[in-house]
Structure formats: C-alpha cells, structure tokens
Design an enzyme around this catalytic site. Structure first.
Site, short mmCIF file in Angstrom:
data_model
loop_
_atom_site.label_atom_id
_atom_site.label_comp_id
_atom_site.label_asym_id
_atom_site.label_seq_id
_atom_site.Cartn_x
_atom_site.Cartn_y
_atom_site.Cartn_z
N CYS A 174 0.85 -1.19 0.00
CA CYS A 174 0.00 0.00 0.00
C CYS A 174 0.88 1.25 0.00
O CYS A 174 1.92 1.28 0.67
CB CYS A 174 -0.89 -0.03 1.24
SG CYS A 174 -1.74 1.52 1.58
N CYS B 33 13.64 -22.60 -18.12
CA CYS B 33 14.68 -23.07 -19.03
C CYS B 33 15.65 -21.90 -19.26
O CYS B 33 15.21 -20.79 -19.61
CB CYS B 33 14.08 -23.54 -20.35
SG CYS B 33 15.32 -23.92 -21.62
N CYS C 289 13.65 -18.63 -24.34
CA CYS C 289 12.71 -19.74 -24.09
C CYS C 289 11.70 -19.32 -23.03
O CYS C 289 12.06 -18.71 -22.02
CB CYS C 289 13.47 -20.99 -23.64
SG CYS C 289 12.37 -22.42 -23.40
N CYS D 116 14.29 -29.37 -22.18
CA CYS D 116 13.15 -28.52 -22.49
C CYS D 116 12.63 -28.83 -23.88
O CYS D 116 13.32 -29.43 -24.71
CB CYS D 116 13.58 -27.05 -22.38
SG CYS D 116 12.24 -25.87 -22.71
N CYS E 188 12.37 -26.80 -26.15
CA CYS E 188 13.17 -26.04 -27.13
C CYS E 188 14.43 -26.82 -27.52
O CYS E 188 15.16 -26.40 -28.42
CB CYS E 188 13.55 -24.68 -26.56
SG CYS E 188 14.76 -24.75 -25.21
N CYS F 153 71.24 -25.95 -18.00
CA CYS F 153 72.31 -25.58 -17.08
C CYS F 153 71.74 -24.87 -15.86
O CYS F 153 70.85 -24.02 -15.98
CB CYS F 153 73.31 -24.68 -17.79
SG CYS F 153 74.69 -24.17 -16.75
N CYS G 209 71.05 -13.31 -13.82
CA CYS G 209 69.90 -12.41 -13.88
C CYS G 209 70.18 -11.33 -14.92
O CYS G 209 71.21 -10.63 -14.86
CB CYS G 209 69.66 -11.78 -12.51
SG CYS G 209 68.32 -10.57 -12.51
#
Length: 482
Positions: free
Chosen positions: A149, A193, A198, A220, A222, A280, A285
């Site tokens: 409401c 589905c 669908c 389904c 489909c 190796c 680095c």
C-alpha cells in the site's frame, strides 16, 4: 501440486534408466492453470477469495500443505505475512468511490467527486496517484507479488484484482508476466529453461539433498538440456558440487600461480622473476647480472667444481626444496592431463556444431547421388546429434575423473571412458568421409551402426556412474576438493 508425470519425448515411466529423472515441461498456460488450481483448493478449504488464497500461497512458496498447517495454527500471522489486513473487509471492499471527506494522501486533492481507492487499511488515494504509483513499482522496480500500500510503512499488499482495476493495461500485462516469473522462481520444484528466449519452465521433484548422488538432467521442449540442480548445461556424469569446483579451478588464477612457482624463481638480489629456459643450473639475472645456482639459489662463485652437490646449503634443505618443487610439478602435471582432455572435447564439440551446416549440404548431396529420400538421409543429422552429446559427456568425465581416488572402480570408469572415446572418434571419422555414389549404401550402414553403438556406450557409462553415485561406491580425493 498435480502429478508432474513425464515429458514423453524423453522417456516413459517404465523405461527410465538410472541416469534419468522424472520431469515435465510447462508452458505459460500450464503455469497459470496450476496457480488457479492451487488457489482454488485453498479457497475450498478455508472459504476465502482466490486473490487472498493466491497471496498466502506466494508467501509459503506455493507449498499448499505448509500453508494449511500454518493457517490452522496461527491464521492472523499468516494473513499478516501475506499483507492482508482483514480477510472479510478486503473481500467485501468497494471498487472506486468518489472523494467525499477524505484527501488523497499523495497529492492532497480535495476536488469534489475525485475517484478514490483504499485497501482495508483505509489509506485512501486518488485513482490517478494510485495508477502512477503502480506503474513505478511494476515498470521501474519490477515488483508484482509484494507491491505494498502507498501509505507510509503500511505492510498491506495490493492484490491482483486491485492492480487490474487501477493500473494501465500495459502495466497490468507486465504485472501478470512478473507474477508468472515469480511463481516459478519461488517454486522449489520448478525452474525456467535457461536457453535465451525460451518461455518454458521445467518441473522436477528431485530434492537438493539428492544432488550428491544424482545429476538431474532435464530437456526442455526447445531442445536445451540442463541440470535442474544447478542450472548449468548438461554436465553428466559429474555431480553439481564437483562441477562447480572444477569450473572454479579452471578459472582461478591459482593454476597460473602454481605454474609460476614450478617454473620460475626470484633473483636473490633484485627479486626479479626468472624462468629457466635451459638445462644448465648456472643462472645469470638479466636485470642485475647476479650469477646464482638454480638448485639452491646460492651464489654461483661459491660452488666451484662441485656446484651440482650444493654442499654449502645442506643436503636436507636442498632435498626438501626439490621435493616441494617436484610435488608442485606433479600436481600441475596431473591437473593439466585432465584439463587438456576436458578442453579438447569442449573444442571438438564446438567444431562438431559446425558439422550441422555441412551436414545439410551432405544430406542434399547424398540424396542427389543415391535413391535415398529426404527422410532416409536424416541419419546424418542424428549421427551429428549423438556425436555432440558424446563430446560433452566425455568432457565432463575428465572433470569427474580428476577428483576420483585411484582404485578398481576408477579403472573401470576409465575403461568405459576409453571405449566411448574411441567409438566417438570413429563416428567422427565416418562423418568426414567423402561421399561417393558407389559407397553411399555401405557408408550409410556404417554410420547407422556406429551411431547406435556410440549412443549405447554413452548410456552404459552414464548409468554405471549414476548407479555408483546412488550406491555410494565412488570415492573422491578430498585433498583435491579441499
């Protein structure tokens, strides 16, 4: 709720295999009829209006037995929870009355003979304001069953007859569509589905508690197959819990982290990530030119001629590091074994979907080069359908196998998996063969036989796995799951 029966396009009650579940596909008209039947039964029991019975059923998620029990125990609470202020006053409520001594609580109109409307709570509003309020709730907020409401903090719910009388026709049409949507969403035995566009819903009475021992696959009208338990596309024979774990594992960056931990290390000096690209163990680095040993990460200059023993760091710690790395390598190698095969069948299934386009042309060509009718060449389409189904089943067998503990049952499962895989590849090869006029009859028979064999092998694998789940025979590697 009425007996769901079976969707006869799938199977009959007496023909159900261990891997199949009972279900029925519902049209929108079916859903409306079921709602009316459910509400009518409540009306007959308690002698109330259809609108009130429907509102209470929605509150109880359309569980008729639960509603009857709760209503007998505490009718006032059930009505309050449903948003019904007074069942007798609401039922006898007048329609629209002209404004006499009341003001609209929204626009405060005091013009004579303005049409007003109020629920049993007596919060009165002019029809125009009510109309705009309902339009906002329906169109903008997408509400239907729980439109309250317009009165400040009033818990009463606007029933369907009131909405039909007050709302614009276009709003009422969407209101009905939303009610239908919420009916399925709130119903524990129904799901929409998930195929795009669908409009059908599927009713299946397999409880959530059974998902550890069954894969409730439904189809389904489909044509889309999906798991009623989790909503994913058909993932038989892998149960829902393991399916979700596997998908999460495949998407999780933890596997990338595992690869990095196995194949890379940090430079001890500048912390740059370094990948070993040669045999190796003497590493340099590229960022800071620091030379170190890949095995123990110590300075290379301290190793001398006995670098391969890494004596300065102790055999025990070095062995522990190697064991930890070997364990990570082994875990990653095992995961990649199953993932690569899972992904391969997924890719093959996508490629097999392209066969549908080729199959149409092959069917026409076969019809032109032989005496076969259009109906008789439909076996090619059936073969492609079976091929795609088997690809998807094989894909999920590798997800399941990843979590299975080694043992005799797992060996039998892998034997069934191997048989289906070999037969599927053979069928795929037959479908790729060139069409020659003389060989068409023999090729047709070969494809028919192989299609039937592949379908039977798939069903054997699914049924055997389903029976094992129902009997509790399968054992899963909890260390992988946790």
């Amino acid at each position: 709720m009425e007996n769901p029966g079976l969707f006869t396009a799938i199977h009959r009650p007496g023909d159900k295999s261990p891997s199949q579940v009972d279900f029925v596909v519902r049209t929108p008209a079916d859903l409306v009829r079921i709602q009316r039947q459910e509400a009518a039964e409540i009306c007959n029991v308690f002698g109330m209006s259809m609108a009130h019975a429907t509102m209470m059923l929605r509150t109880m998620r359309w569980n008729r037995e639960k509603l009857i029990e709760r209503y007998i125990d505490d009718a006032e609470r059930v009505l309050r929870d449903a948003g019904i202020a007074d069942i007798e006053t609401d039922a006898a409520r007048p329609t629209v009355l002209p404004l006499r001594h009341q003001l609209c609580e929204i626009c405060f109109s005091n013009e004579p003979n303005v049409p007003m409307y109020a629920l049993a709570c007596d919060h009165a509003f002019c029809v125009e304001c009510y109309n705009e309020y309902l339009s906002h709730k329906i169109q903008d907020e997408g509400l239907s069953a729980r439109i309250q409401c317009p009165g400040t903090r009033c818990p009463n719910v606007v029933d369907e007859p009131s909405v039909e009388m007050l709302a614009h026709p276009v709003d009422y049409v969407k209101f009905q569509r939303l009610l239908l949507r919420s009916f399925v969403d709130e119903n524990q035995v129904m799901k929409w589905c998930p195929a795009p566009g669908c409009e059908y819903a599927v009713e299946c009475h397999t409880p959530q508690s059974a998902l550890d021992s069954t894969v409730p696959t439904v189809k389904c009208r489909c044509g889309h197959e999906f798991c009623f338990g989790c909503g994913y596309a058909n993932h038989q024979p892998c149960i829902c819990n393991l399916t979700q774990l596997w998908l999460r594992k495949c998407m999780d960056d933890s596997e990338t982290s595992t690869w990095i931990s196995v194949n890379t290390k940090e430079c001890s000096r500048c912390r740059s990530i370094i990948e070993k690209n040669g045999g190796c163990n003497h590493m340099t680095c590229r960022k800071c030119s620091y030379e170190f040993c890949w095995v123990c990460m110590g300075p290379w200059a301290e190793h001398g001629r006995t670098w391969y023993h890494c004596n300065r760091y102790g055999e025990q710690s070095s062995q522990a590091a190697r064991d930890s790395q070997e364990k990570s390598r082994s875990s990653l190698k095992r995961y990649l074994h199953y993932y690569n095969r899972y992904a391969n069948h997924e890719q093959s299934a996508r490629l097999d979907h392209q066969l549908y386009l080729k199959t149409e042309k092959r069917m026409e060509s076969m019809q032109q080069k032989s005496d076969l009718s259009w109906i008789e060449v439909q076996f090619l389409r059936d073969a492609v359908d079976t091929l795609v189904e088997c690809r998807m089943t094989l894909k999920w067998t590798y997800a399941l196998a990843f979590y299975l503990e080694p043992g005799n049952l797992t060996t039998l499962f892998e034997d069934n998996q191997c048989d289906l895989e070999m037969a599927t590849e053979q069928l795929s090869g037959l479908l790729e063969r060139p069409l020659e006029r003389k060989s068409i009859p023999a090729l047709r028979q070969q494809i028919l036989d192989k299609t039937a064999y592949v379908a039977s092998r798939r069903q054997i694998l699914l049924d055997d796995t389903a029976e094992g789940l129902a009997d509790g025979r399968w054992r899963f590697n909890m260390s992988l799951i946790n």
